[in-house]
Scaffold this motif. Structure first.
Motif, PDB file in Angstrom:
ATOM      1  N   ARG A   8     -16.179  18.338 -14.675  1.00  0.00           N
ATOM      2  CA  ARG A   8     -15.085  17.400 -14.808  1.00  0.00           C
ATOM      3  C   ARG A   8     -14.763  16.746 -13.459  1.00  0.00           C
ATOM      4  NH1 ARG A   8     -12.150  13.788 -17.433  1.00  0.00           N
ATOM      5  NH2 ARG A   8      -9.920  14.165 -17.497  1.00  0.00           N
ATOM      6  N   GLN A  55      -1.073  17.806 -23.663  1.00  0.00           N
ATOM      7  CA  GLN A  55      -0.733  17.989 -22.249  1.00  0.00           C
ATOM      8  C   GLN A  55       0.773  17.995 -22.007  1.00  0.00           C
ATOM      9  OE1 GLN A  55      -3.821  14.755 -21.132  1.00  0.00           O
ATOM     10  NE2 GLN A  55      -3.728  16.088 -19.348  1.00  0.00           N
ATOM     11  N   HIS A 156      -6.852  12.649 -29.157  1.00  0.00           N
ATOM     12  CA  HIS A 156      -6.972  12.913 -27.717  1.00  0.00           C
ATOM     13  C   HIS A 156      -7.405  14.376 -27.557  1.00  0.00           C
ATOM     14  CE1 HIS A 156      -5.550  11.392 -23.580  1.00  0.00           C
ATOM     15  NE2 HIS A 156      -6.196  12.521 -23.364  1.00  0.00           N
ATOM     16  N   TRP A 157      -8.506  14.719 -28.209  1.00  0.00           N
ATOM     17  CA  TRP A 157      -9.260  15.965 -27.989  1.00  0.00           C
ATOM     18  C   TRP A 157      -8.724  17.199 -28.695  1.00  0.00           C
ATOM     19  CZ3 TRP A 157      -9.546  15.647 -21.892  1.00  0.00           C
ATOM     20  CH2 TRP A 157     -10.147  14.445 -21.521  1.00  0.00           C
ATOM     21  N   ASN A 200      -9.737   8.820 -27.737  1.00  0.00           N
ATOM     22  CA  ASN A 200      -9.621   8.840 -26.288  1.00  0.00           C
ATOM     23  C   ASN A 200     -10.869   9.463 -25.686  1.00  0.00           C
ATOM     24  OD1 ASN A 200      -8.029   8.776 -23.663  1.00  0.00           O
ATOM     25  ND2 ASN A 200      -8.680  10.913 -23.753  1.00  0.00           N
ATOM     26  N   GLU A 201     -11.553   8.712 -24.869  1.00  0.00           N
ATOM     27  CA  GLU A 201     -12.654   9.235 -24.055  1.00  0.00           C
ATOM     28  C   GLU A 201     -13.590  10.146 -24.849  1.00  0.00           C
ATOM     29  OE1 GLU A 201     -11.388  11.021 -20.414  1.00  0.00           O
ATOM     30  OE2 GLU A 201     -10.470   9.195 -19.685  1.00  0.00           O
ATOM     31  N   ASN A 326     -10.277   3.592 -19.508  1.00  0.00           N
ATOM     32  CA  ASN A 326      -9.750   4.581 -18.568  1.00  0.00           C
ATOM     33  C   ASN A 326     -10.677   4.610 -17.374  1.00  0.00           C
ATOM     34  OD1 ASN A 326      -7.938   5.201 -20.565  1.00  0.00           O
ATOM     35  ND2 ASN A 326      -8.663   7.299 -20.888  1.00  0.00           N
ATOM     36  N   TYR A 328     -11.068   6.233 -13.289  1.00  0.00           N
ATOM     37  CA  TYR A 328     -10.597   6.976 -12.114  1.00  0.00           C
ATOM     38  C   TYR A 328     -11.524   6.777 -10.920  1.00  0.00           C
ATOM     39  CZ  TYR A 328      -7.328   9.102 -15.318  1.00  0.00           C
ATOM     40  OH  TYR A 328      -6.313   9.285 -16.235  1.00  0.00           O
ATOM     41  N   ARG A 359     -11.876  13.431  -6.175  1.00  0.00           N
ATOM     42  CA  ARG A 359     -12.592  12.314  -6.791  1.00  0.00           C
ATOM     43  C   ARG A 359     -12.761  11.203  -5.759  1.00  0.00           C
ATOM     44  NH1 ARG A 359     -10.852  11.695 -13.140  1.00  0.00           N
ATOM     45  NH2 ARG A 359      -9.297  13.295 -13.220  1.00  0.00           N
ATOM     46  N   GLU A 386      -5.661   4.110 -18.823  1.00  0.00           N
ATOM     47  CA  GLU A 386      -5.380   5.181 -17.851  1.00  0.00           C
ATOM     48  C   GLU A 386      -5.935   4.802 -16.498  1.00  0.00           C
ATOM     49  OE1 GLU A 386      -6.711   9.153 -18.808  1.00  0.00           O
ATOM     50  OE2 GLU A 386      -6.084   8.931 -20.894  1.00  0.00           O
ATOM     51  N   TRP A 432      -1.637   6.610 -15.669  1.00  0.00           N
ATOM     52  CA  TRP A 432      -1.775   8.026 -16.036  1.00  0.00           C
ATOM     53  C   TRP A 432      -1.148   8.838 -14.919  1.00  0.00           C
ATOM     54  CZ3 TRP A 432      -2.773  10.595 -20.378  1.00  0.00           C
ATOM     55  CH2 TRP A 432      -2.775  11.994 -20.279  1.00  0.00           C
ATOM     56  N   GLU A 439      -3.034  19.830 -17.118  1.00  0.00           N
ATOM     57  CA  GLU A 439      -4.267  19.066 -16.915  1.00  0.00           C
ATOM     58  C   GLU A 439      -5.483  19.856 -17.415  1.00  0.00           C
ATOM     59  OE1 GLU A 439      -4.972  15.958 -16.075  1.00  0.00           O
ATOM     60  OE2 GLU A 439      -7.093  16.276 -15.706  1.00  0.00           O
ATOM     61  N   TRP A 440      -5.502  20.136 -18.705  1.00  0.00           N
ATOM     62  CA  TRP A 440      -6.656  20.761 -19.354  1.00  0.00           C
ATOM     63  C   TRP A 440      -7.110  22.004 -18.590  1.00  0.00           C
ATOM     64  CZ3 TRP A 440      -6.289  18.645 -23.887  1.00  0.00           C
ATOM     65  CH2 TRP A 440      -5.940  17.311 -24.004  1.00  0.00           C
ATOM     66  N   PHE A 448      -0.558  14.372 -11.850  1.00  0.00           N
ATOM     67  CA  PHE A 448      -0.830  12.933 -11.857  1.00  0.00           C
ATOM     68  C   PHE A 448       0.430  12.092 -12.120  1.00  0.00           C
ATOM     69  CE2 PHE A 448      -5.178  14.316 -12.518  1.00  0.00           C
ATOM     70  CZ  PHE A 448      -5.990  13.258 -12.146  1.00  0.00           C
TER      71      PHE A 448
END
Ligand code: GCO
Length: 481
Positions: A8, A55, A156-157, A200-201, A326, A328, A359, A386, A432, A439-440, A448
């Protein structure tokens, strides 16, 4: 197929040196951005903030909610870096009016949240749980009362665990269940919610959840990638069709995690280029191409072909009203001959600035993807659904004087404006995220938000970035660094 070293965090850069990079790194930017004609966003540009059910909501057992794959995954020893779970999160299930106040207090005109499928269909299908719908109905009303447009994400997952037990996204049936759920939500909320985001993603969910095992459902089986990609795409197409059949006048889109895949050692990276192209085909092309062109890129087609049924590609190519992007950071890829996929995470250029999260910071990657969407996919209307950056990893309190976040946002909004000046149809930007949340797999260590949250009391405290973003939303004028 494995993808060596891709995690990730590495997807957005590289983990090593994250702490050392420090907050100062957030101020810098790399990559050439064109000089802007002006820094004024149009008056009708939508400024918003984004969040996700799992989340933020907490109350994971309230009002008949069923279990989700994330409940099961977070309970596995070692799955979440700080050993936390999301049973409380931001407590938004109970404090949603405070959240709506914060959105409105910043003068934002839109709020992107997601609906937890297990609250609506606790068993994934069958009987609808009215109490779950009621929560979202109240949230929607709270937003509308404050002049905020709801943008609701459907997936969203957080898949209902009951569907995972029947194969999850590896099973074609899950795509049909998503469409049922989408139709039910449209029937209940479509009178007030006009903007929907179906997925989402999907790439993150497919790869991190099914190949790398870092996200729920925590599977490490490369053979699942093709089926999961195809059924997510199919579910999206079926959902768009079902929603349009249920009601007219909706604006329906879907959100992708678009990341340029750059070969390590660029610009002389011919050796690594095939691996970067392979990653791009799986990460970006496998979702963009079927939606906008009705075909899979060659590298992805080999994986999805066994699942393809007649008419699928037509179903997937449902016209959408907008694409959610999205972004980043870019990702750096190298060729790895020891891996069956030949794809491995590479090292970004040594001088590349990093955010405190590790990142790489490079707004030119956003401009690259927006340019590609404009030039290769018919210039759809785009919302940036995002963008944002995290504090350094910490179990301690958030940084309230978060100039690094303002710098990050300003640099990425320059990329957005540059794309608009070149002809991209970008209708809005969602930061975001609103409030520091869960955060997962990184638990509460990564923050964030525009707003800090005290995990003991749940109290919310706006950061400097909240005030800055409110000023931007009021004037539409992007200040200079
Ligand atoms: C995502 C996610 C968010 C993450 C964010 C920061 O869509 O990637 O929507 O859930 O929290 O990306 O990592």
């Amino acid at each position: 197929m494995t993808m060596t070293g891709i995690t990730r965090r590495r997807l957005g850069g590289v983990a090593a040196g994250a702490a050392a990079a420090g907050l100062a790194g957030c101020a810098a930017k790399t990559g050439p951005l064109p000089v802007l004609k002006d820094r004024q966003f149009p008056a009708d540009f939508t400024w918003g903030a984004a969040s996700a059910a799992y989340q933020t909501e907490g109350s994971t057992e309230a009002d008949g909610r069923g279990r989700s794959i994330w409940d099961e995954f977070a309970a596995r020893p070692g799955a979440i870096i700080d050993g936390s779970d999301a049973t409380t999160a931001c407590d938004s299930y109970r404090r949603y009016t405070e959240d709506a106040d914060l959105v409105a207090g910043a003068g934002l005109k839109a709020y992107r949240f997601s609906i937890a499928w297990p609250r609506i269909f606790p068993d994934g299908a069958g009987a609808l749980n009215e109490a779950g719908v009621d929560y979202y109905s109240r949230l929607v009303d709270a937003l509308l009362d404050r002049g905020v447009s709801p943008f609701a994400t459907l997936f969203h997952w957080d898949l209902p665990l009951a569907l995972q037990e029947k194969g999850g996204w590896a099973a074609r049936d899950t795509a049909l269940r998503l469409a049922d759920y989408a139709a039910a939500i449209t029937a209940r909320l479509g009178d007030r919610v006009k903007n929907f985001i179906v997925l989402n993603e999907a790439a993150v969910h497919a790869v991190l959840g099914h190949v790398l095992g870092e996200h729920a459902p925590g599977l490490k089986d490369a053979a699942l990638l093709g089926p999961v990609i195809h059924h997510l795409n199919l579910g999206q197409g079926l959902s768009v069709a079902a929603m349009r059949a249920a009601q007219g006048g909706l604006s329906i889109g879907t959100t992708m995690a678009l990341q340029p895949a750059r070969p390590q050692g660029a610009p002389l990276a011919f050796w690594n280029r095939p691996a970067a192209d392979g990653f791009d085909a799986l990460w970006n092309g496998a979702f963009l191409d079927p939606l906008f062109k009705g075909a899979y890129p060659a590298a992805a087609l080999a994986m999805v072909e066994p699942m393809l049924q007649e008419g699928d590609l037509t179903l997937i190519r449902q016209p959408v009203d907008f694409l959610g992007v999205n972004y980043y950071s870019p990702t750096t890829i190298r060729l790895d001959l020891s891996s069956p996929s030949r794809i491995a995470a590479g090292e970004p250029p040594a001088a590349a600035p990093r955010d405190a999260f590790g990142r790489e910071i490079d707004p030119s990657g956003l401009l690259d993807m927006l340019t590609r969407v404009r030039e290769s996919y018919g210039n759809p209307v785009v919302y940036i659904t995002e963008n944002g950056c995290s504090d350094a990893f910490s179990d301690g309190p958030a940084v309230l004087d978060d100039g690094f976040r303002i710098n990050y946002l300003r640099a990425h909004l320059e990329a957005v404006k540059a794309a608009m000046e070149a002809g991209s149809r970008i209708a809005g930007f969602f930061h975001w995220t609103l409030i520091d949340n869960w955060e997962w797999a990184l638990g509460y260590r990564s923050k964030f938000g525009l707003v800090a949250m005290d995990r003991t009391t749940g109290a919310r405290t706006p950061k400097a970035s909240y005030v800055w973003y409110a000023g931007l939303a009021a004037s539409g004028l992007l200040d200079e660094a």
